[in-house]
Design a protein around this motif. Structure first.
Motif, short mmCIF file in Angstrom:
data_model
loop_
_atom_site.label_atom_id
_atom_site.label_comp_id
_atom_site.label_asym_id
_atom_site.label_seq_id
_atom_site.Cartn_x
_atom_site.Cartn_y
_atom_site.Cartn_z
N VAL A 349 0.90 -1.30 0.04
CA VAL A 349 -0.08 0.13 -0.17
C VAL A 349 0.67 1.32 -0.22
CG1 VAL A 349 -2.04 -1.21 0.99
CG2 VAL A 349 -0.33 0.10 2.44
N GLY A 350 0.47 2.40 -0.54
CA GLY A 350 1.01 3.72 -0.38
C GLY A 350 0.98 4.38 0.85
N GLY A 351 1.60 5.54 0.99
CA GLY A 351 1.61 6.29 2.18
C GLY A 351 2.37 6.01 3.19
N ALA A 352 1.96 6.33 4.39
CA ALA A 352 2.68 5.73 5.60
C ALA A 352 1.71 5.69 6.84
CB ALA A 352 3.91 6.75 5.95
N PHE A 353 2.13 4.88 7.81
CA PHE A 353 1.34 4.84 8.98
C PHE A 353 2.08 3.98 10.20
CE2 PHE A 353 -0.12 0.58 6.88
CZ PHE A 353 0.13 -0.04 7.90
N CYS A 354 1.65 4.20 11.24
CA CYS A 354 2.50 3.33 12.27
C CYS A 354 1.20 2.51 13.09
CB CYS A 354 3.01 4.38 13.40
SG CYS A 354 3.60 3.68 14.77
N GLU A 355 1.62 1.30 13.59
CA GLU A 355 0.69 0.49 14.36
C GLU A 355 1.16 0.16 15.46
OE1 GLU A 355 -2.80 -0.51 14.46
OE2 GLU A 355 -2.77 -1.24 12.36
N ASN A 356 0.68 0.58 16.43
CA ASN A 356 1.16 0.17 18.05
C ASN A 356 0.68 -1.19 18.21
OD1 ASN A 356 2.61 2.57 18.24
ND2 ASN A 356 1.18 3.84 18.86
N LEU A 357 1.52 -1.88 18.83
CA LEU A 357 1.08 -3.30 19.09
C LEU A 357 1.43 -3.53 20.68
CD1 LEU A 357 3.00 -4.96 16.30
CD2 LEU A 357 0.70 -4.33 16.23
N PHE A 358 0.38 -2.90 21.35
CA PHE A 358 0.38 -2.82 22.98
C PHE A 358 0.55 -4.22 23.42
CE2 PHE A 358 -1.81 1.12 21.75
CZ PHE A 358 -0.77 1.90 22.19
N ALA A 359 -0.05 -5.53 22.97
CA ALA A 359 -0.06 -6.64 23.09
C ALA A 359 1.46 -7.15 23.35
CB ALA A 359 -0.78 -7.61 22.53
N ILE A 360 2.31 -6.80 22.42
CA ILE A 360 3.66 -7.11 22.55
C ILE A 360 4.85 -5.89 22.94
CG2 ILE A 360 3.45 -9.25 21.11
CD1 ILE A 360 4.56 -7.67 18.76
N SER A 361 4.25 -4.81 23.33
CA SER A 361 5.02 -3.58 23.48
C SER A 361 6.08 -3.48 22.54
CB SER A 361 5.81 -3.76 24.91
OG SER A 361 4.84 -4.00 25.87
N THR A 377 11.19 13.14 6.84
CA THR A 377 10.26 13.48 8.10
C THR A 377 8.95 12.70 8.30
OG1 THR A 377 9.24 15.26 6.16
CG2 THR A 377 10.71 16.01 7.96
N THR A 378 8.81 11.98 7.15
CA THR A 378 7.55 10.90 7.24
C THR A 378 7.76 9.83 8.28
OG1 THR A 378 6.75 11.49 5.01
CG2 THR A 378 6.06 9.52 5.91
N ILE A 379 9.28 9.38 8.22
CA ILE A 379 9.57 8.31 9.12
C ILE A 379 9.61 8.86 10.38
CG2 ILE A 379 11.34 6.62 9.71
CD1 ILE A 379 11.55 5.93 6.86
N ALA A 380 10.09 10.08 10.68
CA ALA A 380 10.07 10.67 12.00
C ALA A 380 9.01 10.90 12.53
CB ALA A 380 10.83 12.03 11.93
N GLU A 382 6.13 9.07 11.96
CA GLU A 382 5.59 7.86 12.31
C GLU A 382 6.36 7.25 13.69
OE1 GLU A 382 2.99 7.03 11.03
OE2 GLU A 382 2.94 8.39 9.30
N LEU A 383 7.64 7.65 13.65
CA LEU A 383 8.38 6.83 14.91
C LEU A 383 7.72 7.74 16.04
CD1 LEU A 383 12.04 6.96 13.56
CD2 LEU A 383 10.81 4.88 14.64
N GLY A 384 7.44 8.97 15.65
CA GLY A 384 6.82 9.71 17.04
C GLY A 384 5.43 8.89 17.58
N HIS A 385 4.65 8.47 16.49
CA HIS A 385 3.39 7.60 16.82
C HIS A 385 4.01 6.18 17.76
CE1 HIS A 385 0.15 9.96 14.96
NE2 HIS A 385 0.89 9.87 13.90
N ALA A 386 5.08 5.65 17.20
CA ALA A 386 5.40 4.53 17.69
C ALA A 386 6.09 4.82 19.38
CB ALA A 386 6.63 4.00 17.13
N PHE A 387 6.74 6.21 19.52
CA PHE A 387 7.39 6.38 20.64
C PHE A 387 6.02 6.78 21.71
CE2 PHE A 387 8.96 9.43 23.97
CZ PHE A 387 10.21 8.71 24.35
N HIS A 388 5.07 7.34 21.25
CA HIS A 388 3.75 7.63 22.07
C HIS A 388 3.20 6.13 22.58
CE1 HIS A 388 -0.25 9.85 22.08
NE2 HIS A 388 -0.10 9.19 23.16
N GLY A 389 3.37 5.29 21.36
CA GLY A 389 2.86 3.79 21.83
C GLY A 389 3.76 3.05 23.06
#
Ligand SMILES: [Zn+2]
Length: 588
Positions: A349-361, A377-380, A382-389
């Motif tokens: 798929v196109g674009g970018a997203f982050c999926e936080n997997l709380f079940a496995i941290s 900057t897009t990866i940065a 998404e990494l922000g979302h991951a850090f939030h997770g």
């Protein structure tokens, strides 16, 4: 460095015994939950029952998340993966089952008269907010039969109208004249991308073609928007909300005074953005003000685009580390342990997203890295979302979901770190490109969003009495754009049909899906302003704030960093950062 992610931490395949086993386990846990929800007594030891609920519901959430994320991530990495696709549906059916039991539980809890505050000092203290939220939700749920009728009628009501709108837009074409004097029929989505064309003539032609195309379907689209908003008004009333906006605000855990304060600040700063649009008109060689079709016109050469993936990773880790070692290490770990699928390949798929997997941290990030600064900057982001997770992951899983106004806090914060660092090192040309990209997108999120909020407010108000004609809809949109863009744009060339093309207005569950964008950007910028003010002592508070986003109101989350969201100065400080960028841009 590997540019593909590894999902083994979830499952090794759809045929793996762990995957099959977890599917079965989810079914049996769902059954257990259903029985639990059905047999809840009128009296009884409520804290004991709540303990059982937390344990059971957490397990179901974790299992569902693992299963659906594995299916979804596998599918996004390879859309030809039919097995992944069919599992997505199968697990969604199970999710429906869970939500039916949820409704039972919520109604029981709301009717029980239990005060969650009494849980303070117990092992369930952390879940007080969760229970309070469920009780509020329960107060707005109607009796079983009515709820059933609503969900059945929605299928042939708002959902059907939304489908019709999708069909209308999906099949809408426009006629655009070509260089050799002939004309070409193109899908509306393709015509809209021409707004980014370097050629002024093309942009204008595309805009004209767009406007002509919309006139063909305006009556049908107006019927859709009137039906969908009409249903929202009826439902809000039936559920006991003062308005659809109040319904949205409750869901977003915030009060109206916050958006009033935010928009009051935005109003004060509109002249800065208008100055930017005026400058843009000049840069494009126009004598008058900027027409709507030139908003996205490129005015600078593209920002540097020679990043290898390794360079990008180093750059991000280095800059993140200037904020905190924890953030830098976190990013390095994500790059080194194959959390990121950055490769461009067919079937993905196109674009970018982050999926936080709380079940496995852990988290997984999908991106399509082509080597441009924008891709970095897009990866940065998404990494922000991951850090939030990551910051949320020491909570019970029921406390990990945050409302949409807070969803972009960490992502925009990380993006800001990268942009500020890049600007320091960049030459004049690159600085101009970075600033332009940043201001242009802030313009959309601040100025355009303000117009959308004004429009939707006017739309709901008018719709209470009667459906609006296409002419009225265009008129309201134009009024809103004039109020927002002011003399920044040419009043005679606005976009009266944005109500017709923006999908947000047609999703019955997305009323007022506009202010969260402005909130998200300005909240993150405001936090960054605090960081520059207070320095490294801020980082710990910031991480704590992220970890609390799933179990406090938005107001209380902000209080963690001593921010009062009803204080206009907080919003002004955020806008001041954008103003500084605009001034720099104007000087360059
Ligand atoms: Zn984001």
């Amino acid at each position: 460095m590997n540019m593909r992610w590894n999902l083994d931490a979830l499952y090794t395949s759809f045929d793996a015994p762990e995957f099959i086993g977890d599917c079965r386990k989810l079914d049996s846990k769902n059954e257990e939950y259903e029985n639990f929800a059905e047999s809840l007594p009128a009296g009884g030891n409520i804290p004991e029952l709540l303990k059982k609920y937390v344990a059971l519901r957490s397990e179901i959430t974790a299992l569902t998340e693992k299963l659906i994320c594995f299916a979804n991530l596998s599918f996004c990495a390879d859309t030809n993966n039919a097995k992944a696709n069919s599992y997505i549906e199968l697990i969604m059916v199970r999710q429906n089952r869970t939500s039916l039991a949820d409704v039972r539980f919520i109604k029981w809890l709301a009717a029980s008269g239990f005060d969650p505050e009494t849980l303070r000092g117990t092992s369930l203290e952390d879940c007080i907010f969760h229970f309070e939220e469920l009780i509020t939700k329960g107060r707005h749920i109607l009796d079983d039969q009515t709820e059933q009728i609503i969900s059945d009628m929605k299928l042939t009501g708002s959902s059907a109208w939304m489908n019709l709108h999708n069909v209308l837009i999906g099949s809408l074409t426009g006629e655009i004249s070509t260089a050799n004097g002939r004309s070409e029929i193109k899908p509306i989505s393709q015509i809209r991308t021409l707004a980014y064309s370097e050629n002024a003539e093309t942009r204008k032609k595309a805009y004209d073609a767009e406007m002509r195309a919309y006139r063909k379907v305006e009556k049908a689209a107006a019927a859709c928007i009137n039906a969908i908003k009409g249903e929202s008004i009826t439902l809000a009333r039936m559920r006991g909300y003062a308005s659809p906006l109040e319904m949205v605000l409750t869901k977003n855990r915030m009060e109206k005074s916050i958006i009033d304060t935010m928009f009051a600040a935005i109003k004060e700063y509109l002249p800065c953005f208008r100055a930017y649009y005026k400058k843009k008109a000049k840069m494009l060689g126009l004598s008058g003000s900027l027409p709507f079709y030139d908003i996205f016109a490129p005015v600078t050469t593209k920002a540097q685009s020679d990043f290898t993936y390794e360079n990008a990773a180093d750059f991000i880790v280095e800059k993140f580390s200037t904020f905190s070692r924890k953030l830098g290490d976190f990013a390095r770990n994500a790059f080194e342990n194959n959390w990121i699928d950055a490769e461009i390949r067919e079937g993905k798929v196109g674009g970018a997203f982050c999926e936080n997997l709380f079940a496995i941290s852990q988290s997984r990030i999908l991106a399509n890295f082509g080597g441009s600064y924008n891709d970095v900057t897009t990866i940065a982001h998404e990494l922000g979302h991951a850090f939030h997770g990551h910051c949320l992951s020491n909570n019970v899983i029921l406390n990990t979901s945050y409302p949409s106004p807070l969803a972009e806090t960490a992502s925009i914060f990380c993006e800001t770190i990268i942009n500020k660092a890049a600007l320091k090192e960049a030459d004049k040309e690159t600085s101009l490109a970075i600033l332009e990209a940043d201001i242009s997108s802030a313009g959309q999120v601040i100025v355009d969003i303000y117009s959308r909020y004004l429009f939707e407010t006017a739309l709901f108000k008018a719709r209470e009495t009667a459906p609006l004609s296409p002419e009225q809809l265009c008129e309201e949109m134009t009024k809103a754009q004039i109020a927002s863009y002011g003399d920044g744009l040419d009043e005679k060339v606005l976009h009266p049909y944005l109500w017709l093309i923006k999908p947000h207005y047609y999703n019955p569950d997305w009323n007022f899906y506009n202010f969260p964008y402005a909130f998200g950007l300005l909240f993150a910028k405001g936090l960054y302003a605090k960081y520059t003010e207070t320095g490294s002592s801020f980082t710990e508070k910031y991480e704590f704030l992220l970890s609390e986003t799933g179990k406090r109101s938005v107001t209380d989350v902000a209080k963690i960093v001593d921010v009062d969201l009803n204080d206009i100065n907080f919003w002004k400080n955020s806008l001041e950062l954008i103003k500084e960028d605009i001034s720099k841009f104007l000087d360059l």
